[in-house]
Enzyme design. Structure first.
Site, PDB file in Angstrom:
ATOM      1  CB  SER A  44      -0.917   0.022   1.234  1.00 21.09           C
ATOM      2  OG  SER A  44      -0.142   0.046   2.422  1.00 21.09           O
TER       3      SER A  44
ATOM      4  CG  HIS B 211      -3.487  -1.239  -2.426  1.00 19.87           C
ATOM      5  ND1 HIS B 211      -3.979   0.022  -2.184  1.00 19.87           N
ATOM      6  CD2 HIS B 211      -3.320  -1.820  -1.208  1.00 19.87           C
ATOM      7  CE1 HIS B 211      -4.092   0.199  -0.887  1.00 19.87           C
ATOM      8  NE2 HIS B 211      -3.702  -0.898  -0.273  1.00 19.87           N
TER       9      HIS B 211
ATOM     10  CD  GLU C 265      -5.511   2.376  -4.876  1.00 16.27           C
ATOM     11  OE1 GLU C 265      -5.871   3.564  -4.849  1.00 16.27           O
ATOM     12  OE2 GLU C 265      -4.612   1.925  -4.131  1.00 16.27           O
TER      13      GLU C 265
ATOM     14  CG  ASN D   6      -3.452   4.441   1.244  1.00 16.39           C
ATOM     15  OD1 ASN D   6      -4.547   4.542   1.791  1.00 16.39           O
ATOM     16  ND2 ASN D   6      -2.710   3.345   1.344  1.00 16.39           N
TER      17      ASN D   6
END
Length: 608
Positions: free
Chosen positions: A443, A464, A476, A514
């Protein structure tokens, strides 16, 4: 509105508020906001004078209030039409109108302005109202972007001047930001807080800083999403999908921009940029500026970042992955194994010892039983058959090299340590067949750095997943500059075969979710550190004002303060000059004290 001056001569609780009563309110501005304010105030027993420049505007405003009340009555008095009609008439009797702001203000406890966002016009208005209104009358502006202190400077009642920032549509949105300047008295703030509560709203206290709380966190997030797209790190569609599915936001940033209005966002950023020109959060976007210059403003013009029909996902080549080796039997690895096995893939789950693997398989079985309770509630035999079929698709091994030999894809979900990941893939590169694709579930680490330990850079990408994997729909899919299109399409297609929604990302810090979420969380912490809002009020503001499922401090406690610090520490090493990746003394202190959030029972919030 330019001629106005010619008419004038939870886990937490809010602080206690003094019982200072506001009974009569004068609202200046008969547009959507002013009309909404008048409706809510009149509906809660206040007498209201609604002021605008001419009678036609006021008639339209009152008609709008009546129409809105009829919609309320349909729900609230569905079985009592007479009581509903009585309610409408009672509310409308509380509303009078005027084109003379000075006269209207003379009998008011509060004058609330909701006119165009122009500082000079607001100052002129309040300068004249200051002479007309009684000494006890409080003044407030509903501005969303201008400094309250600048507006108040046109009056001699600085101690009686504050901000009341309502959200649109006023009858629906529960939040009100109550803003005090350094000169606002505590009695005035208490009066404004109490007034909001009598309206049935939830007030939060803010300092007089750009954007207060919600816009101060929301607008930079929207602008950073635009810049992420400008840099080629994700399509508008994928960024929107990612933030809705990965962060639980009700709208993606580009959808929200179109809803708010691109001109509104540009106006706010332009104003903040003028006040704080060196703040990178308030920097311009060429893409946004171009759309606004072309009159493409979002929903109001029928097209903005998106055209009139919205968007659709790109087609993906049909490249099939059948057998998957998953390295790591922790929560993420076990979750990925469960989802892959449930969708007909054969899975080899690998970890360092048998005990970890037995625990992982037991966890998968327990999770499947919960699925079966819902999916096969009336068919227990079919449910048991489903569980056994899924478990038959899962084998375990402590030998990663052997497990990889029969795989179409090796997916790593181990500890976030670059050296350990590189060592693992370096060994796997020698053991796996030439056709096998490699992927990391990292991540926070660059995929290209992990891939550098192998000789199959064209067959290496990122997948991800989000926790808990069986529940969260988003994946992702990350490509490096050397990832082949065939590999990328294979990973996209594999994600879809799992029943997930994949989005395409470049190999940049944090990918999409993120990259937008963590700086937002840190900016919320810094907002609190600067004394611009309490943790509680910031959380309430973002939930009620932006529709987020959790406030930033609640979310940080859930994610883990150590996890957030780990990510920021890594990013700041990669980009030491990026202010979005700057440290927070408050966060660092809590982590050093072992207060990591939900996992330790105490973080930004204490133990319950």
């Amino acid at each position: 509105m330019a001629s106005f001056t010619h008419h004038v001569c939870r886990s937490f609780s809010s602080s206690a508020v003094k019982n200072v009563v506001i009974k009569h309110v004068t609202i200046i501005g008969g547009g959507q906001m002013g009309t909404g304010l008048a409706q809510v105030a009149a509906s809660t027993g206040h007498t209201v004078t609604l002021v605008d420049t001419n009678e036609d505007l006021l008639k339209k405003a009152v008609k709008g209030i009546e129409g809105s009340l009829k919609k309320v009555v349909k729900k609230k008095f569905a079985d009592k039409p007479e009581a509903g009609e009585e309610f409408i008439q009672k509310v409308l009797q509380n509303v009078s109108t005027s084109t003379d702001a000075g006269s209207a203000a003379q009998g008011s406890d509060l004058v609330l302005e909701a006119i165009v966002e122009n500082l000079k016009m607001k100052q002129d208005l309040f300068g004249l109202l200051d002479k007309a209104a009684p000494a006890h009358t409080l003044f407030a502006s509903n501005t969303s972007s201008l400094p309250i202190s600048d507006i108040a400077s046109a009056t001699k009642r600085l101690d009686k001047f504050g901000g009341l920032h309502f959200f649109n549509p006023v009858p629906v949105m529960k939040l009100v930001e109550v803003i005090g300047t350094p000169a606002t008295s505590q009695e005035t703030i208490d009066s404004l807080l109490n007034f909001c509560k009598t309206l049935g709203k939830t007030p939060v206290s803010c300092k007089d800083s750009p954007g207060f709380i919600v816009n101060r966190l929301l607008i930079p997030y929207l602008m950073e999403a635009i810049r992420l797209h400008e840099r080629g790190h994700g399509s508008k569609e994928d960024i929107d999908i990612a933030m809705k599915l990965g962060a639980g936001y009700p709208m993606g940033p580009f959808e929200l921009c179109d809803f708010i209005g691109l001109d509104t966002i540009k106006f706010i950023v332009d104003g903040w940029g003028a006040m704080d020109p060196n703040n990178p959060l308030f920097a311009q976007s060429k893409y946004l500026n171009k759309l606004v210059a072309e009159g493409i403003l979002g929903k109001k013009t029928g097209g903005g970042f998106y055209g009139k029909k919205g968007f659709s996902s790109s087609a993906v080549r049909n490249v099939v992955i059948k057998h998957v080796t998953i390295i790591g039997g922790g929560q993420m690895g076990a979750g990925i194994a469960q989802v892959a096995a449930s969708t007909g893939h054969t899975v080899a789950l690998v970890d360092t010892n048998e005990d970890i693997l037995k625990k992982a398989v037991k966890g998968i079985e327990g999770s499947l039983k919960r699925v079966v309770k819902k999916k096969f509630a009336d068919k227990p035999e079919a449910g048991e058959e489903f569980i056994q079929k899924v478990l038959q698709n899962v084998s375990t091994s402590t030998d990663a090299g052997s497990a990889a030999q029969g795989s179409d894809l090796v997916l790593e979900a181990i500890v976030e340590n670059l050296k350990i990941k590189q060592d693992l893939f370096g060994l796997l590169d020698k053991a796996a067949p030439a056709h096998t694709l490699f992927a990391s579930n990292t991540s926070s680490l660059p995929i290209s750095d992990i891939a550098s330990a192998t000789k199959r850079l064209d067959k290496f990408g990122g997948l991800h997943f989000f926790n808990p994997v069986p529940v969260m729909k988003l994946v992702e899919v990350i490509g490096t500059p050397t990832t082949s299109q065939e590999t990328f399409d294979s990973l996209l297609n594999f994600s879809k075969a799992l029943g997930k929604t994949p989005v395409s990302c470049k190999d940049t810090p944090g990918f999409i979710v993120n990259r937008l979420l963590v700086p937002y969380l840190l900016e919320a912490v810094r907002l609190h550190e600067r004394g611009h809002g309490s943790k509680e009020d910031i959380d309430i503001a973002m939930k009620l004002g932006a529709g987020y499922p959790m406030g930033p401090f609640e979310l940080a406690d859930y994610v883990g303060l150590d996890t957030i610090k780990f990510i920021i520490d890594g990013w700041s090493v990669m980009e030491p000059d990026n202010p979005l990746f700057g440290q927070s003394e408050y966060l660092n202190k809590l982590v050093a004290e072992g207060k990591l959030g939900k996992k330790t029972g105490e973080g930004f919030y204490g133990k319950k």
